[in-house]
Design a protein around this motif. Structure first.
Motif: not given
Length: 340
Positions: A222-226, A298-315
């Motif tokens: 599945g795909m998981r949001s932060l 990649d999510s482990m690094k990208l989640r540190a950027f606040h601008r992505l948090r509402e749109r970032l999902w992890t496969a």
């Protein structure tokens, strides 16, 4: 070009062969620690799937009642020395993306990074008593004695790539490596045609002395949001981002599940910057993609950027082991009995 590289390949093969010969005859000695060591490694450089297999092995060990820890070099980490991985927001930067991902999946499992695996193993055991230590990416690094050698091979890799660097992608000669392994694990086995899988299995069995072979299938979870929400598909357009060795495997796993407008790829273990994130968001907006979808690593690094948090999902992708699985866990149980 390959004719020109052939002498370099011979020299590389000679150097690795000589080093292994010295270890095999105990002229070079491997250091032992006071627990059982399971090594996970690969033959060819990059993208074999060691981290998903490590996660599957941790799950298997825990299900059988064993405690375990993990040691890793922590490739491209920001901090040096022997360190215990934590769950801080910048863990991927400090310790490396793969150790951070392992710790995030199993927060009760101690994970240590260190330039020297012997030092990392000793530090882990000084802080935690465990039945097993899983040593990540250690097949060629023989300074630490291992009780079980698991050799991973990407079944989608063309056979020509098993030639030694720089002609092929192999870190050492194929046949001696196969014979040094206790188990062979074919990763991405469900991403190739069954005929090719059968051909590779027979090809490896003939060269390995009929070593037991496991198949590591990629299973989409599945795909998981932060925020922790999990979905199986999206109606909206998706912009994919990855910094892994073989992004095509990521694409294959998600086929027919998402409407991908673009897959933006970066080099393996890429360290994302503010400029990268700005470019990702700008292009996703231009392509009218609502969500940003990435890999667990990649999510482990990208989640540190606040601008992505509402749109970032992890496969989320897991490994299911098939084939000679019972033989693997019988060998692990035998080691477990020796340790008690």
């Amino acid at each position: 070009m390959k004719d020109l590289l052939f002498p370099l390949s011979l020299a590389y093969r000679g150097a690795t062969g000589c080093r292994n010969w010295l270890y095999d005859r105990r002229i070079f000695r491997s250091s032992q620690v006071e627990t059982k060591i399971i090594s996970i490694g690969n033959l060819t450089v990059g993208g074999t799937g060691k981290t998903p297999v490590t996660l599957a092995l941790i799950e298997g060990l825990k299900a059988r009642g064993y405690t375990c820890g993990v040691i890793s070099r922590g490739y491209k980490r920001g901090r040096s020395g022997v360190l215990e991985v934590d769950l801080s927001p910048l863990a991927a930067h400090s310790f490396g993306d793969e150790p951070a991902l392992i710790k995030a999946n199993f927060n009760d499992v101690p994970v240590f990074v260190g330039e020297k695996r012997v030092s990392a193993a000793k530090a882990l055991l000084a802080a935690h008593k465990v039945d097993f230590i899983i040593c990540d990416d250690a097949f060629q690094h023989r300074s630490l004695y291992r009780d079980l050698n698991l050799l991973l091979l990407d079944v989608s890799e063309p056979i020509r790539n098993y030639k030694v660097l720089p002609v092929g992608r192999a870190r050492e000669s194929l046949v001696p490596a196969l014979k040094r392994a206790d188990f062979l694990i074919l990763t991405k086995s469900n991403l190739v045609e069954s005929q090719k899988l059968d051909e590779v299995r027979e090809w490896l069995k003939a060269r390995s002395g009929d070593k037991p072979i496991l198949l590591a299938d990629y299973v989409f979870k599945g795909m998981r949001s932060l925020k922790g929400q999990v979905v199986q598909s999206f109606k909206d357009k998706v912009y994919m981002v990855s910094g892994i060795a073989k992004p095509e495997a990521f694409e294959r796993t998600l086929e027919n599940r998402v409407d991908v407008v673009k897959h933006k790829t970066f080099p393996d273990h890429h360290r994302y910057s503010d400029l990268d994130v700005e470019a990702i968001l700008d292009e996703a907006g231009h392509l009218q993609a609502r969500w940003i979808l990435t890999t667990g690593k990649d999510s482990m690094k990208l989640r540190a950027f606040h601008r992505l948090r509402e749109r970032l999902w992890t496969a989320e992708v897991a490994i299911k082991l098939n084939g000679d699985v019972n033989a693997l866990y019988e060998a692990i149980d035998e080691l477990g009995r020796q340790g008690h």
